[in-house]
Design a protein around this motif. Structure first.
Motif: not given
Ligand code: F2R
Ligand code: MG
Ligand code: MG
Length: 359
Positions: A281-290
């Motif tokens: 539900t929040n951005p994750i470091s290294g996961v490149e997508t919004d």
């Protein structure tokens, strides 16, 4: 004050139904090539998803596995029978397996199909009960296919959700760990469907599941626990999910694997799928997508192990919460049988909308 029309509410719900079925399909199709791998780097997955998202990419469909093959049977049985019909569902599982046995089924569940075929569905629950010297399977096969039950039971109370999930899981998974995993996954999808988009309180989501599972797991006088089986297993696992949530974004994949699991067993994968949905539900470091649905699938697969199943279960919860609008068009088009998933979602929605699922 913003007034939302009844029509808009129904459209949003129909979108959640589609999102759930398509999210489950995508998790299975995109996770399957990595099943059994560990240490899957997020950058490899960034390239994987980036390539798939290219609108000009023309490649064969990503094939679904046993997770979707069985979920399709569950959905079709609920649709055809307008409710849970044990014999019909068992027949559909067996027919599907013998038509396409190479979908990557668990190694023991195939014995259940063989026994059901021999007994001609005269007793649909006994073969699963005989598995593993009478202990039953604790694999995640009951949980991986449960999303259509949550959709069908949209208007039903928890008792009916739990009973339908349990009965459908018992056709193949007679161990308490196996069917309780299916119940938890069903309750998670059901709760996501009932949570309006943008109204998710993640701590409350997990605490609600804990309180529901406390009721499910309260032992009766007759309950005997197998060696190594703990009472309130899923309540404990969900409490661990809360703990990991408190630790925030510093929790590594290895820690998730060690503390929740990435295994074919239900208790080592269903809580992991729920955590994946929450974490994404929040951005994750290294996961490149919004995109939060893509992020859920990417994160779940990056954990490794039972990637198709964990991503499929996480994807069904995410899709049920975010709805079809948040499912990236250029990703879903790569899945085998996408149109069938949408059709079944719409048929289940029609049953719920018409009240036919309430009878
Ligand atoms: N089978 C797989 N993956 C293996 C590799 C597939 C490969 N990519 C390929 O294409 O061939 N995945 C699928 O199986 C999981 C669901 O399994 P299910 O339906 O629960 O099957 P089963 O046979 O009942 O249980 C699975 C294994 O769990 C262990 N087990 C279960 N209960 C046990 C018990 N009481 N005691 C000891 N062990 C128990 C056994 O090892 C079972 O074989 C999903 O991942 C799906 O994707
Ligand atoms: Mg599979
Ligand atoms: Mg799997």
């Amino acid at each position: 004050m913003k007034v939302i029309s009844a029509m808009a509410v129904m459209e949003a719900l129909a979108s959640k139904f589609r999102g759930c079925m398509v999210g489950a399909l995508m998790g299975d199709c995109f996770g399957a090539p990595f099943e059994g791998d560990i240490n899957i780097s997020r950058s490899i997955l960034n390239s994987y998803f980036k390539r798939l998202l290219d609108p000009d990419l023309k490649v064969p469909y990503k094939q679904y596995t046993d997770d979707t093959a069985m979920a399709r049977c569950v959905a079709q049985s609920l649709i055809d029978s307008k409710g849970y019909n044990a014999k019909d569902m068992a027949r559909k599982f067996v027919k599907e397996f013998y038509a396409e046995p190479n979908r990557g089924y668990g190694s023991n569940i195939v014995d259940v199909f063989a026994a059901l075929r021999v007994n001609k569905f005269s007793d649909v629950y006994t073969p699963a009960g005989l598995q593993f010297s009478g202990r039953g399977s604790f694999g995640n096969g009951g949980a991986m296919r449960i999303a259509p039950v949550a959709l069908f039971c949209y208007n039903k109370d928890d008792e009916e959700v739990v009973n339908t999930a349990k009965d459908s899981a018992l056709l193949t998974h007679a161990s308490r760990m196996g069917y309780n995993g299916a119940i938890l996954q069903c309750l998670a999808v059901h709760l996501a469907l009932h949570t309006p988009f943008d109204k998710l309180d993640t701590v409350n989501f997990v605490e609600t599941l804990i309180s529901k599972m406390k009721k499910v797991e309260t032992p009766t006088e007759d309950d005997i626990f197998d060696e190594g089986e703990e009472p309130f297993l899923y309540v404990k696992k969900l409490t661990k999910v809360l703990e990991l949530m408190e630790r925030g974004s510093c929790v590594t994949n290895e820690q998730v694997g060690e503390e929740l699991g990435i295994h074919i067993a239900a208790h080592l994968s269903v809580p992991t799928a729920i955590y994946s949905f929450i974490r994404a539900t929040n951005p994750i470091s290294g996961v490149e997508t919004d995109n939060p649905v893509q992020r859920t699938l990417h994160y779940a697969i990056s954990l490794g192990g039972d990637t198709d199943t964990i991503a499929s279960m996480a994807g069904s919860i995410a899709g049920a919460y975010y709805g079809m609008e948040k499912v990236p068009e250029n990703l879903k088009r790569h899945c085998e049988a996408l149109a069938d998933a949408i059709k079944q979602a719409d048929q289940l929605f029609s049953l719920v909308e018409s009240g036919a699922s309430n009878s």
